[in-house]
Design an enzyme around this catalytic site. Structure first.
Site, PDB file in Angstrom:
ATOM      1  N   TYR A 188      37.990  59.327   8.973  1.00  0.00           N
ATOM      2  CA  TYR A 188      37.321  60.332   8.134  1.00  0.00           C
ATOM      3  C   TYR A 188      35.852  60.497   8.513  1.00  0.00           C
ATOM      4  O   TYR A 188      35.210  61.469   8.156  1.00  0.00           O
ATOM      5  CB  TYR A 188      37.430  59.967   6.655  1.00  0.00           C
ATOM      6  CG  TYR A 188      38.857  60.016   6.112  1.00  0.00           C
ATOM      7  CD1 TYR A 188      39.857  60.693   6.794  1.00  0.00           C
ATOM      8  CD2 TYR A 188      39.195  59.398   4.923  1.00  0.00           C
ATOM      9  CE1 TYR A 188      41.153  60.740   6.326  1.00  0.00           C
ATOM     10  CE2 TYR A 188      40.500  59.439   4.440  1.00  0.00           C
ATOM     11  CZ  TYR A 188      41.471  60.108   5.151  1.00  0.00           C
ATOM     12  OH  TYR A 188      42.755  60.152   4.679  1.00  0.00           O
ATOM     13  N   LYS A 205      48.587  49.962  12.910  1.00  0.00           N
ATOM     14  CA  LYS A 205      49.548  50.520  13.878  1.00  0.00           C
ATOM     15  C   LYS A 205      49.150  49.974  15.247  1.00  0.00           C
ATOM     16  O   LYS A 205      48.759  50.729  16.141  1.00  0.00           O
ATOM     17  CB  LYS A 205      49.489  52.056  13.839  1.00  0.00           C
ATOM     18  CG  LYS A 205      50.131  52.674  12.616  1.00  0.00           C
ATOM     19  CD  LYS A 205      51.647  52.595  12.605  1.00  0.00           C
ATOM     20  CE  LYS A 205      52.251  53.563  13.601  1.00  0.00           C
ATOM     21  NZ  LYS A 205      53.744  53.400  13.646  1.00  0.00           N
ATOM     22  N   ASP A 211      53.652  52.082   8.801  1.00  0.00           N
ATOM     23  CA  ASP A 211      54.802  52.907   8.406  1.00  0.00           C
ATOM     24  C   ASP A 211      55.881  52.054   7.744  1.00  0.00           C
ATOM     25  O   ASP A 211      56.485  52.447   6.742  1.00  0.00           O
ATOM     26  CB  ASP A 211      55.364  53.688   9.604  1.00  0.00           C
ATOM     27  CG  ASP A 211      55.606  52.815  10.825  1.00  0.00           C
ATOM     28  OD1 ASP A 211      54.979  51.740  10.943  1.00  0.00           O
ATOM     29  OD2 ASP A 211      56.439  53.189  11.672  1.00  0.00           O
ATOM     30  N   ASP A 225      44.480  55.472   2.233  1.00  0.00           N
ATOM     31  CA  ASP A 225      44.483  56.690   1.418  1.00  0.00           C
ATOM     32  C   ASP A 225      45.927  57.068   1.069  1.00  0.00           C
ATOM     33  O   ASP A 225      46.278  57.312  -0.083  1.00  0.00           O
ATOM     34  CB  ASP A 225      43.814  57.810   2.238  1.00  0.00           C
ATOM     35  CG  ASP A 225      43.472  59.013   1.389  1.00  0.00           C
ATOM     36  OD1 ASP A 225      43.700  58.965   0.165  1.00  0.00           O
ATOM     37  OD2 ASP A 225      42.985  60.012   1.950  1.00  0.00           O
ATOM     38  N   ASP A 244      48.214  55.740  -2.654  1.00  0.00           N
ATOM     39  CA  ASP A 244      48.774  56.751  -3.559  1.00  0.00           C
ATOM     40  C   ASP A 244      50.251  56.482  -3.833  1.00  0.00           C
ATOM     41  O   ASP A 244      50.739  56.684  -4.939  1.00  0.00           O
ATOM     42  CB  ASP A 244      48.625  58.162  -2.966  1.00  0.00           C
ATOM     43  CG  ASP A 244      47.343  58.833  -3.427  1.00  0.00           C
ATOM     44  OD1 ASP A 244      46.448  58.107  -3.910  1.00  0.00           O
ATOM     45  OD2 ASP A 244      47.230  60.065  -3.306  1.00  0.00           O
TER      46      ASP A 244
END
Ligand code: NAD
Length: 370
Positions: A142, A193, A226, A250, A254
């Site tokens: 970001y 990852k 993942d 992020d 959620d």
């Protein structure tokens, strides 16, 4: 009785409505002798923009920096959608996070037994869920440069975002996660990852080294981000503390949040580095939800996420662990007794208002602390 300075930023929409309940809860703790709170109120978001054209003023930033902790309600609303990007309500929140260097975002996901049926998962999969997400908040994709949309000509464009992490950024958020785990069930799951991203290779290397040098007593496991997403909806109770980068955090926090039902239930904390002399961290506590313009002004918002954020503040900034535990217990007891705001109610004829829910939690807290 210890005295603490709280800086309150109610913000927009339902922010002031839920903040009023947190403030009354802090006042109650003063009345019954747990701690005294000196509170000051500032403006953030659309409220600040309407007052002086900026999403937070320099003087309010100074007050935020001088307080023991900052409590924020919510920012935003459709009336500010056309305001310039750097003055938008969210800019106030970003400035607080950036200037106070709040790099660790903590989001607990706890399943209250009384609300287990409100989850999209089966009761047996989430009953006893109590996990803590630690998301890196100030680095990664970001913020990395270059970040641009480049015109390639012939009507073609290229978009670039850059994922970048330095050792110290991974270390400090990892340290926050391990320290939290020591106060909980002593387990950290780190998600990356590393199979396809260089930043993931470094992330895993740094977390592994930090673990063996400073936190060998804590159980550490690594998962691919993942796969962790899959495990979160398959068997979320396997986790204690999860630490990951800004982007994965992020998305995955959620997912973890929604395991528990309504947005109105979810508190959060954003922490900076401990001060080398006092050991105190800069900190901002806020509900995960936004300003909920659809229900603002109606007195029906759920104040639990905001009161839960105050409980996190008691625990992580003020060391008032017993009061924090009791505040969370008071929330659980009130829910077990059947009290519901509209967002978590099945039977809409029996719903209570924001103020009624706040008052019930305070009455229960008073009883638990007596
Ligand atoms: P939202 O979280 O405000 O609302 C989503 C839905 O959840 C709405 O139906 C709302 O009524 C409900 N809801 C949220 N909190 C609730 C509560 N405490 N009690 C009962 N119901 C609740 O998200 P949104 O609608 O996408 O965004 C509205 C505004 O809030 C936007 O301007 C957005 O930018 C802003 N926002 C701010 C923050 C923040 O301040 N940290 C976070 C998210 C969104």
């Amino acid at each position: 009785m210890p005295t603490y300075k709280l800086f309150l930023l109610p913000g927009d929409g339902i922010g002031p409505e839920v903040m009023a309940e947190a403030l009354k809860t802090a006042d109650l703790l003063g009345q019954i002798g747990v701690a005294k709170f000196e509170t000051e109120m500032g403006l953030v978001g659309g409220a600040a923009y309407d007052s002086h054209g900026k999403a937070i003023s320099d003087s309010d930033m100074r007050l935020a920096g001088a307080a023991d902790a900052v409590l924020l309600g919510a920012v935003g609303g459709p009336q500010w959608d056309s305001v310039a990007f750097d003055r938008r309500p969210e800019a106030g929140l970003f400035r607080l996070r950036k200037d106070m260097d709040l790099f660790a975002n903590l989001r607990p996901a706890v399943c209250y037994p009384a609300l287990a049926d409100a989850s999209s998962l089966k009761r047996e999969a989430i009953e006893s869920l109590d996990l803590m997400f630690v998301r890196e908040l100030t680095g990664g994709i970001y913020f990395g440069e270059p970040k641009a949309i480049i015109d390639l000509g012939d009507g073609r464009k290229r978009a670039v975002d850059t994922q970048v992490y330095d050792t110290h950024e991974i270390e400090r958020v990892g340290r926050a996660a391990f320290e939290l785990a020591r106060k909980r069930k002593n387990k950290v799951t780190s998600a990356d990852k590393h199979n396809v991203m260089k930043s993931g290779v470094l992330w895993r290397e740094v977390i592994t080294a930090l673990h063996s040098h400073e936190f060998a007593d804590v159980t550490l496991e690594h998962q691919l981000a993942d796969s962790l997403g899959m495990q979160l909806v398959r068997r979320p109770t396997q986790f204690d503390v999860i630490v990951t980068d800004n982007l994965f955090g992020d998305l995955l926090s959620d997912v973890a949040a929604m395991l528990t039902g309504s947005l109105g239930m979810l508190p959060s904390a954003s922490l900076g580095a401990p001060d080398p002399t006092t050991g105190k961290r800069r900190a901002l506590y806020e509900p995960v939800h936004g300003s909920a313009p659809d229900i603002a002004g109606k007195g029906i918002a759920n104040p639990i996420a905001m009161i839960g954020s105050l409980a996190l503040c008691l625990r992580y900034s003020l060391g008032l662990d017993e009061a924090a535990d009791k505040a969370e217990q008071a929330i659980a007891n009130v829910l077990a007794a059947g009290l519901r705001t509209a967002d978590i109610a099945r039977d809409v004829s029996a719903v209570v208002s924001t103020a009624e829910m706040g008052a019930a939690i305070r009455a229960e807290l008073r009883r638990l602390l007596a």
